[in-house]
Each structure stands twice: as C-alpha cells, then as structure tokens.
Design a protein around this motif. Sequence first.
Motif, PDB file in Angstrom:
ATOM      1  N   UNK A   1     -15.020  33.555 -19.553  1.00 42.06           N
ATOM      2  CA  UNK A   1     -16.099  33.303 -19.462  1.00 42.06           C
ATOM      3  C   UNK A   1     -16.812  34.683 -19.861  1.00 42.06           C
ATOM      4  N   UNK A   2     -18.043  34.999 -20.094  1.00 44.93           N
ATOM      5  CA  UNK A   2     -18.536  36.133 -19.839  1.00 44.93           C
ATOM      6  C   UNK A   2     -18.777  37.308 -18.600  1.00 44.93           C
ATOM      7  N   UNK A   3     -18.683  38.389 -18.846  1.00 45.00           N
ATOM      8  CA  UNK A   3     -19.079  39.026 -17.230  1.00 45.00           C
ATOM      9  C   UNK A   3     -20.551  38.959 -17.713  1.00 45.00           C
ATOM     10  N   UNK A   4     -21.186  39.388 -15.906  1.00 40.70           N
ATOM     11  CA  UNK A   4     -20.017  38.716 -14.645  1.00 40.70           C
ATOM     12  C   UNK A   4     -19.791  37.598 -14.827  1.00 40.70           C
ATOM     13  N   UNK A   5     -18.805  36.546 -14.026  1.00 35.09           N
ATOM     14  CA  UNK A   5     -18.394  35.824 -13.916  1.00 35.09           C
ATOM     15  C   UNK A   5     -19.034  35.422 -12.684  1.00 35.09           C
ATOM     16  N   UNK A   6     -20.088  33.866 -13.017  1.00 38.80           N
ATOM     17  CA  UNK A   6     -21.449  33.245 -11.738  1.00 38.80           C
ATOM     18  C   UNK A   6     -21.031  32.958 -10.396  1.00 38.80           C
ATOM     19  N   UNK A   7     -20.174  32.337  -9.264  1.00 39.36           N
ATOM     20  CA  UNK A   7     -19.462  31.775  -8.558  1.00 39.36           C
ATOM     21  C   UNK A   7     -21.432  31.432  -8.146  1.00 39.36           C
ATOM     22  N   UNK A   8     -21.205  30.191  -7.675  1.00 42.37           N
ATOM     23  CA  UNK A   8     -22.663  29.703  -7.203  1.00 42.37           C
ATOM     24  C   UNK A   8     -21.953  28.946  -5.975  1.00 42.37           C
ATOM     25  N   UNK A   9     -23.397  28.389  -4.966  1.00 38.57           N
ATOM     26  CA  UNK A   9     -22.759  27.263  -4.156  1.00 38.57           C
ATOM     27  C   UNK A   9     -24.248  27.124  -3.592  1.00 38.57           C
ATOM     28  N   UNK A  10     -25.020  26.163  -2.780  1.00 35.15           N
ATOM     29  CA  UNK A  10     -26.171  26.107  -2.756  1.00 35.15           C
ATOM     30  C   UNK A  10     -26.487  25.251  -0.960  1.00 35.15           C
ATOM     31  N   UNK A  11     -27.504  25.143  -0.590  1.00 38.81           N
ATOM     32  CA  UNK A  11     -27.521  24.167   0.566  1.00 38.81           C
ATOM     33  C   UNK A  11     -29.281  24.179   0.463  1.00 38.81           C
ATOM     34  N   UNK A  12     -29.489  22.997   0.961  1.00 43.89           N
ATOM     35  CA  UNK A  12     -30.784  22.451   1.061  1.00 43.89           C
ATOM     36  C   UNK A  12     -31.370  22.910   2.572  1.00 43.89           C
ATOM     37  N   UNK A  13     -31.911  23.152   2.653  1.00 43.29           N
ATOM     38  CA  UNK A  13     -32.383  24.302   4.150  1.00 43.29           C
ATOM     39  C   UNK A  13     -33.757  22.892   4.828  1.00 43.29           C
ATOM     40  N   UNK A  14     -32.773  22.010   5.158  1.00 47.49           N
ATOM     41  CA  UNK A  14     -33.448  21.053   5.912  1.00 47.49           C
ATOM     42  C   UNK A  14     -33.170  21.473   7.544  1.00 47.49           C
ATOM     43  N   UNK A  15     -32.378  21.905   7.559  1.00 50.97           N
ATOM     44  CA  UNK A  15     -32.243  21.410   9.027  1.00 50.97           C
ATOM     45  C   UNK A  15     -30.724  23.021   9.658  1.00 50.97           C
TER      46      UNK A  15
ATOM     47  N   UNK B   1     -27.758  26.408 -16.131  1.00 47.85           N
ATOM     48  CA  UNK B   1     -27.650  27.204 -17.400  1.00 47.85           C
ATOM     49  C   UNK B   1     -28.388  28.544 -17.513  1.00 47.85           C
ATOM     50  N   UNK B   2     -29.412  28.556 -15.874  1.00 46.23           N
ATOM     51  CA  UNK B   2     -29.985  29.811 -15.765  1.00 46.23           C
ATOM     52  C   UNK B   2     -29.443  31.125 -14.949  1.00 46.23           C
ATOM     53  N   UNK B   3     -28.728  30.336 -14.383  1.00 47.28           N
ATOM     54  CA  UNK B   3     -28.160  31.576 -13.427  1.00 47.28           C
ATOM     55  C   UNK B   3     -26.858  31.430 -14.298  1.00 47.28           C
ATOM     56  N   UNK B   4     -26.446  30.495 -15.251  1.00 49.01           N
ATOM     57  CA  UNK B   4     -24.947  31.199 -16.162  1.00 49.01           C
ATOM     58  C   UNK B   4     -23.811  30.640 -14.801  1.00 49.01           C
ATOM     59  N   UNK B   5     -24.087  30.091 -14.831  1.00 47.19           N
ATOM     60  CA  UNK B   5     -22.511  29.666 -13.954  1.00 47.19           C
ATOM     61  C   UNK B   5     -21.000  29.265 -14.358  1.00 47.19           C
ATOM     62  N   UNK B   6     -20.473  29.980 -13.889  1.00 45.67           N
ATOM     63  CA  UNK B   6     -19.401  29.262 -14.044  1.00 45.67           C
ATOM     64  C   UNK B   6     -17.968  28.618 -13.448  1.00 45.67           C
ATOM     65  N   UNK B   7     -18.376  28.689 -11.630  1.00 47.11           N
ATOM     66  CA  UNK B   7     -17.627  27.859 -11.285  1.00 47.11           C
ATOM     67  C   UNK B   7     -19.075  27.718  -9.788  1.00 47.11           C
ATOM     68  N   UNK B   8     -18.490  26.197  -9.219  1.00 43.97           N
ATOM     69  CA  UNK B   8     -18.671  25.609  -8.281  1.00 43.97           C
ATOM     70  C   UNK B   8     -18.204  24.564  -7.363  1.00 43.97           C
ATOM     71  N   UNK B   9     -18.230  25.345  -6.197  1.00 35.54           N
ATOM     72  CA  UNK B   9     -16.862  24.253  -5.217  1.00 35.54           C
ATOM     73  C   UNK B   9     -18.889  23.357  -4.785  1.00 35.54           C
ATOM     74  N   UNK B  10     -17.800  21.574  -4.724  1.00 35.49           N
ATOM     75  CA  UNK B  10     -19.531  21.222  -3.691  1.00 35.49           C
ATOM     76  C   UNK B  10     -18.479  20.238  -2.846  1.00 35.49           C
ATOM     77  N   UNK B  11     -18.845  19.660  -1.530  1.00 37.31           N
ATOM     78  CA  UNK B  11     -18.789  18.598  -1.182  1.00 37.31           C
ATOM     79  C   UNK B  11     -17.810  16.884  -1.615  1.00 37.31           C
ATOM     80  N   UNK B  12     -17.104  16.167  -1.077  1.00 31.24           N
ATOM     81  CA  UNK B  12     -16.956  14.995  -2.173  1.00 31.24           C
ATOM     82  C   UNK B  12     -18.468  14.021  -2.509  1.00 31.24           C
ATOM     83  N   UNK B  13     -19.528  14.418  -1.359  1.00 31.12           N
ATOM     84  CA  UNK B  13     -20.712  13.524  -1.949  1.00 31.12           C
ATOM     85  C   UNK B  13     -21.243  13.957  -2.835  1.00 31.12           C
TER      86      UNK B  13
END
Length: 566
Positions: free
Chosen positions: A47-61, A280-292
Amino acid sequence: MSADEPDTEVPEVPDEYSPYTLQHDDGDEQHAFWADTVADQIEARDPDEPIVVKGGISPSGVPHLGNVNEIMRGYFVAEVLRERGHEVRQVFTADDRDPLRGLPRTLCDLEGNLVDLGDVDAGALGRNLGSPYTDIPDPFGCCDSYGDHFSTIIADSADAVDVPIELLSNTELYESCALEEVTRSVLENRKRAREVLSKYQDTVDADGEYVPFNPICEECGKVTETVTSVDLESEPATVDYECTDMDAGDQTISGCGHEGTATLREGKLPWRFEWPAQWQELGVDFEPFGKDHAEGSWPSGQDIARNVFENEPPVPMVYEWFTLDGEPFSSSAGNVILVSDVLELLEPEVLRYFFAKDPSKARDFSIERLDQLVDEFDRLESIYFDEIEGSEDEQAFAERVYPFVVDEPRAERIRLPYTFAAVLGMTDDPDLREEIARREGHIPEGAPEWAVEGALERVEQARNWARRTENEFDYELKRSEIPDHDFDEATEAALADLADFIEAGNDAEEIQGEIYEAARRHDVDVGDFFSAGYRLFFDEEQGPKLGPFLAKVDQSFVVGRLRREQ
C-alpha cells in the motif's frame, strides 16, 4: 431520467479471501498476535503511505463499550504497522448524516450518566424523526447537535484508552465536497449500480428507476429516498426529488410530499454505497467490522467497490461481538456500560488487554466477574516479566502483546490482587490501606513511590466494583475500634477456637468449615455464631460468606479481632 445510461455487464466478484481473517488456514506463518496476521495481509498489497486504518459508527445513541471494538481492533493493527516502520493514519467516521429512525429509550450525557428519554427534550427528537443526526438539536443542550453529542463521547472513549483516532464527520465530508466526486461517479454509473445492488436487495430492480442518492428535503429536513431525475450537466450537479414516506423498522416516517431540487452536498449516498465511497475517498487499506456487516454490507460493498468505483476494497476483518454479563448490549434494555464506567473499575491497560484477545472468538465482558479479567491481565504481566512460568503459547502471547497494552513496560510496577484491593477498599484510611498492603507483602520494601501510588489506585477501582455489583466486599470493615458486642462464654470460646484455627494458616474453605465445627463444639447456634462474626467485623447482623472473607483479610487483624484485642 434526464441522462442516458450505457448498458453495462457486471463482472463476478473474485472470492480472494473471507473477511473472517483469523478463521481460515491459508498456510501462512502463524503469529502469536492476530494483529500481525492482518498486518501481513495489508503489507502484501504494497500500500501507499500513509496506510489508512478505518472504523466507523452511526451516532444513533449511547456509544457503549461494544462500539469500541473497531477502535481497538484497528489500533492494534495500526501499532503493528507503525512498529514495522510504516506511517499510519487511523480514521473513524461518524455516520452522522444518517436519519434518526426511532426514539432511543436511553441516552447519556457527556459524563456518561445514563438517563431515560423522559429526562431530556424528547419532543425535539420526536419532531425530527427522519432528519440527519447533525440536524437534530442536542437533547442535552451542550453540543451542536444530537450527532455531535454522541460523536464527542466516542472521541472521549478513544482518548480514555489512549488511542489517537482522527474522527471524521460524514456531514462535513458531504458539505465540504469531499464526497462529491465519488457521489457523482455513482450517479454517472447508476445503471451498473442498480445491477450490482439488485443482487443483494430484493427491493432494487436492475432494470428499474432506483437512484442511489438520498436528498434532504428542503421543506421538512427529512432524508428522502425518491429521486425523480438526475442532472449531472448542471453546475453544481443536482437531483430532483419528492419527499415520500420512509420505512423505519416497524414504523413509517411520513414524508411531506414536497418536490424540490438538491445538490450532491444536500443529501447522502445509501449506506451500501456510502461505505465503499468512504473507502475510495479516504484511501482505506484496512477496516475491521462486526459479523452483521460481514454477512450483509461487506459482500455488496466489495462488489460495489470493484464494479462501480473500479477500486479495490480494503483488507477486511470481522470480529465477533461480545456480551455484557451474558446478555447482548442493549440501550433500550439498559444493558450497557460506557468506557468511562469501566475505567472507574479497572486500569486502562486491563481494558486494552481485553480487546487484544483473539477477535474471532465470542466473549463475555462480565462486571460480576471482573476480578477474573484483572487476574488474567496480572498473569500476562507476570509472565512477561518472568515472575511466573507460563505455557509456550502464554509466553509467546505475553512477549508480543504486553508492550502494546501498557504505556511503558516497567518491572518495578506493583499490582495488588484485585479482591485483596477490594478488601482494602472496606476502609477509607489511605495510610491504613498502604500499611496493610505492606504488612501482607504486596508492597515490597524500597518500592518506588510511583509504583506504590499506582498499586493503591486499584483499591478505589476495586471498591467501585464492589459497590456496583453489591458483592461480598460491599461492606465497611470496622478497623479503628471493636464494635459494641455482648457475647456469652460459649460464643467467646468458639471465637477463640476460630482465631487459633486461622492463625495456624488454614485456607478459605477450611475456615468456613471450622466456623460450623467451632459452633457445634461449644453448642452455639450456627446462625448466631455467624452473626457474632459479622458484629465484630462490620457491626452488622449479616454479611458476606464469612470463611472466604476472613481468609482475604490480613491475618493478624482477623485473629486480633476474634480475640477482641484490636
């Protein structure tokens, strides 16, 4: 539609690897730490540098401990990559342009105090169903919006466990035009987008009129799903829409019927397109997420990334959810705990250790049995410093993981056993706490002051645990003076026998058995004998299971009190 759409053929998605990164055998080197396995996969892509690690949440509560999964899983991978010499950017998106689809029963203020919906301005929430979180007033009146309120708590949670995330607001990404080009790309290729999505959503017809964009109605402020035409030639590009009803679980949020025009900054992509658009916009290289997501959004997301955006999706990793005291996390049922709450009960490094465990295995975070988690961490630490001997696997895991969960490995640190710390928490006198800990050998002579202070901090945490769970340590031990009492000769003789038995060095269960035997030998009612013990130690008629409790308290005090000498 206002623009011609070319015919397309959607290629099949290559099945290169499953998002269940740690649950298949690919023949690669086996690592002691799962984050090394993930880092290998990321590096294999050059991957290009910097390597981008991402997560996310919907701030619903309420952002509870379970929501910290992505922050911590991403952090460990980011740290491994940094250790290997890479520049890493860990971003975390707040999907705060999502619409509010229902009223939560429980909310929390910025200090982490849970409140019922009736304790805040619930009317403002009810009037804004269907509106983006960032367009809804903060029911606590302290932040710019509902979305900002709960995003702030997520950022505070990351700070509390010392994880340096870069929190990004989806609303700001849209309004700043950061997502405009990728949104335009989706609309330019909407025929292909429909064909891809139709494989995953029965409500989407590959040959229908579905448009993957949700404008925000200029009249009522709600997110709507009905686009009637697209004009990508105008500057800025626009869509025409009709504000129609929105299905929200078991209810329908009514649209106002307004017909209007919106720019690409005045709406959002549907989630199944928004997620790969973020990649695509953030150039994400890795993202963990739940089994849903692994069983839902990931299959469509990687397909959309490749066949709509013509972009490679990031390295995925699915983590198993964990439960809280055996039950799923649920704000509505009140089964939640915040990071701020947890850190009143244990050290940040213990919580980080919990998330360092294999994410492919379901686990329970038990407040009732928190002492067991702390004991696990203490064992890991002792193995790391060669103070005890572990198995080959334990040794390898400790050597690899321990430096990632503490700020700085220091052999001089002191850890009071958690339940012993809870016993010390039965008295408010800090000097007495330290005196007992030293007398019992838990604080060695010549220990540095910082280590002593750190050790005694656990006392307050363990006391908070006792009070929260109302367990056997949730009592005030009367150390300064002997409570008033009036025992007959038989009870005094039985107490003397018990004192001798404890002084001889017997264990908890043996002490519990001796309580019964001493009462029987001296013809004392067992219930009355237990009450005598509770009177001497707590000035109460009842208390915890007496034998195990007395075994945890410093022996000289217990023996002296049973003899009514101190």
